[in-house]
Write an enzyme that holds these catalytic residues in place. Structure first.
Site, PDB file in Angstrom:
ATOM      1  N   ASN A 116      50.663  62.667  80.803  1.00  0.00           N
ATOM      2  CA  ASN A 116      51.980  62.198  80.371  1.00  0.00           C
ATOM      3  C   ASN A 116      52.289  60.912  81.142  1.00  0.00           C
ATOM      4  OD1 ASN A 116      54.692  61.816  79.804  1.00  0.00           O
ATOM      5  ND2 ASN A 116      55.398  63.599  80.969  1.00  0.00           N
ATOM      6  N   TRP A 117      52.203  59.802  80.436  1.00  0.00           N
ATOM      7  CA  TRP A 117      52.382  58.506  81.116  1.00  0.00           C
ATOM      8  C   TRP A 117      53.859  58.194  81.384  1.00  0.00           C
ATOM      9  CZ3 TRP A 117      48.603  54.597  78.231  1.00  0.00           C
ATOM     10  CH2 TRP A 117      47.285  55.029  78.437  1.00  0.00           C
ATOM     11  N   LYS A 118      54.741  59.003  80.827  1.00  0.00           N
ATOM     12  CA  LYS A 118      56.190  58.788  80.984  1.00  0.00           C
ATOM     13  C   LYS A 118      56.557  57.348  80.615  1.00  0.00           C
ATOM     14  CE  LYS A 118      56.185  62.261  84.568  1.00  0.00           C
ATOM     15  NZ  LYS A 118      56.944  62.987  85.552  1.00  0.00           N
ATOM     16  N   HIS A 176      60.108  68.697  77.839  1.00  0.00           N
ATOM     17  CA  HIS A 176      59.820  68.304  79.225  1.00  0.00           C
ATOM     18  C   HIS A 176      61.126  68.356  80.016  1.00  0.00           C
ATOM     19  CE1 HIS A 176      58.647  65.969  82.725  1.00  0.00           C
ATOM     20  NE2 HIS A 176      57.389  66.180  82.374  1.00  0.00           N
ATOM     21  N   GLU A 229      62.343  66.515  82.180  1.00  0.00           N
ATOM     22  CA  GLU A 229      63.069  65.245  82.282  1.00  0.00           C
ATOM     23  C   GLU A 229      63.922  65.008  81.036  1.00  0.00           C
ATOM     24  OE1 GLU A 229      59.736  62.721  83.230  1.00  0.00           O
ATOM     25  OE2 GLU A 229      59.558  63.711  85.178  1.00  0.00           O
ATOM     26  N   GLU A 235      55.804  74.216  83.969  1.00  0.00           N
ATOM     27  CA  GLU A 235      56.020  73.161  84.952  1.00  0.00           C
ATOM     28  C   GLU A 235      57.267  73.475  85.786  1.00  0.00           C
ATOM     29  OE1 GLU A 235      54.159  69.251  83.682  1.00  0.00           O
ATOM     30  OE2 GLU A 235      56.076  69.320  82.662  1.00  0.00           O
ATOM     31  N   GLY A 280      56.197  65.616  90.295  1.00  0.00           N
ATOM     32  CA  GLY A 280      56.310  64.318  90.969  1.00  0.00           C
ATOM     33  C   GLY A 280      56.696  64.409  92.431  1.00  0.00           C
ATOM     34  N   SER A 309      52.452  68.067  90.174  1.00  0.00           N
ATOM     35  CA  SER A 309      51.704  67.548  91.333  1.00  0.00           C
ATOM     36  C   SER A 309      50.229  67.958  91.346  1.00  0.00           C
ATOM     37  CB  SER A 309      52.396  67.961  92.634  1.00  0.00           C
ATOM     38  OG  SER A 309      53.683  67.368  92.705  1.00  0.00           O
ATOM     39  N   GLY A 321      51.277  64.124  85.237  1.00  0.00           N
ATOM     40  CA  GLY A 321      52.055  62.886  85.220  1.00  0.00           C
ATOM     41  C   GLY A 321      51.371  61.824  86.065  1.00  0.00           C
ATOM     42  N   GLY A 322      51.756  61.739  87.328  1.00  0.00           N
ATOM     43  CA  GLY A 322      51.302  60.663  88.217  1.00  0.00           C
ATOM     44  C   GLY A 322      49.802  60.401  88.190  1.00  0.00           C
TER      45      GLY A 322
HETATM   46  C1  PEP Z   1      54.874  65.867  84.471  1.00  0.00           C
HETATM   47  O1  PEP Z   1      55.533  64.848  84.371  1.00  0.00           O
HETATM   48  O2  PEP Z   1      54.821  66.662  83.546  1.00  0.00           O
HETATM   49  C2  PEP Z   1      54.159  66.110  85.729  1.00  0.00           C
HETATM   50  C3  PEP Z   1      53.556  67.265  85.887  1.00  0.00           C
HETATM   51  O3  PEP Z   1      54.181  65.110  86.652  1.00  0.00           O
HETATM   52  P1  PEP Z   1      53.330  65.069  88.025  1.00  0.00           P
HETATM   53  O4  PEP Z   1      51.900  65.399  87.676  1.00  0.00           O
HETATM   54  O5  PEP Z   1      53.475  63.647  88.509  1.00  0.00           O
HETATM   55  O6  PEP Z   1      53.919  66.066  88.949  1.00  0.00           O
END
Ligand code: PEP
Length: 260
Positions: free
Chosen positions: A11-13, A97, A99, A169, A175, A216, A237-238
């Site tokens: 997920n590049w957000k 998600h 967010e 999640e 993050g 993470s 994500g990251g």
């Molecule tokens: C996400 O945004 O769904 C996520 C899991 O981010 P990260 O891997 O950065 O924790």
């Protein structure tokens, strides 16, 4: 035990506009060499999807969208993108998600409408669920996750449910560099997610739907999660913003699948 094909999604957000997205996807295509049956999905922002889609075409890497609107075809909805518009060139969509639930007030009911819109147009839906830090501390993880799963699947039939993936999640792990404990995450995935699907649909569906862990994940901890009985992949994500890190994760998952 059913052997489920692992699925890892990036997920590049709100990162990677068209130019950067092309560069990242090019690097990924050159870095990642598939060693095992594994579904790989990357979800760029809307503005980069066409260009990134061209780069990954024919590579086996799937294109996903980070969002979708619940009105499924066309209409006067400024700024929204419908399921019909995404169908055909987009394989997956992320819905629910945290967010979006928190920054854009997406309720369980809205999540459900989006799930139905995506499925109606044949798009595989990745449904995110997970508790906040406060909910976790209060011992409410089970209630929150089960409620979110039940609500997301309201009105979804057996066949359509097979087109879904659930991403567990915990919000406090996203993050933060503070991943959940693999055994705790597995309990949530096995009992609260798969258990709820089992109640709703029975064994055939519940044992087939893939469940990801997200929060993470990096190349060092992915194996601890993927080794768990009910975790079939990850939503990332990251670490998906680096072709090298993402490839390392994909290769760990692939090697585990082959050795299993
Ligand atoms: C996400 O945004 O769904 C996520 C899991 O981010 P990260 O891997 O950065 O924790």
């Amino acid at each position: 035990m059913t052997k489920r094909k692992p699925i890892v999604a990036g997920n590049w957000k709100m990162f990677m506009g068209p130019e950067a997205g092309v560069e990242l996807s090019n690097r990924l295509v050159h870095t990642y060499k598939s060693i095992a049956p594994l579904d790989v999905v990357i979800c760029p922002p809307f503005v980069s999807m066409t260009e990134v889609g061209r780069v990954i075409e024919g590579t086996g890497i799937c294109l996903g969208s980070q969002n979708i609107f619940w009105e499924s075809n066309e209409g006067a909805y400024t700024g929204e993108v419908s399921a019909q518009m995404l169908s055909g060139w987009c394989d997956y969509v992320i819905v629910g998600h945290s967010e979006r639930r928190h920054n854009f007030n997406e309720t369980d009911a809205i999540v459900n409408k989006k799930v139905q819109a995506g499925l109606h147009y044949g798009i595989n839906v990745i449904i995110c669920v997970g508790e906040s830090f406060a909910e976790n501390s209060a011992g409410n993880t089970k209630d929150v996750v089960e409620r979110q799963v039940r609500a997301a699947y309201r009105g979804v039939g057996h066949q359509e449910a097979l087109q879904t993936v659930v991403a567990y999640e915990p919000i406090w792990a996203i993050g933060t560099g503070q991943a959940s404990t693999p055994t705790v995450a597995n309990k949530v995935c096995a009992e609260y997610v798969r258990g709820t699907l089992d109640n709703m649909y029975g064994h055939e569906v519940s044992s087939s739907v893939r469940i990801q862990y997200g929060g993470s994940i990096n190349s060092k901890n992915i194996l601890d999660f993927i080794e768990q009985s009910d975790i079939d992949g990850a939503l990332i994500g990251g670490a998906s913003l680096s072709a090298e890190d993402f490839s390392d994760i994909l290769n760990s998952v692939g090697r585990h699948y082959l050795s299993d």
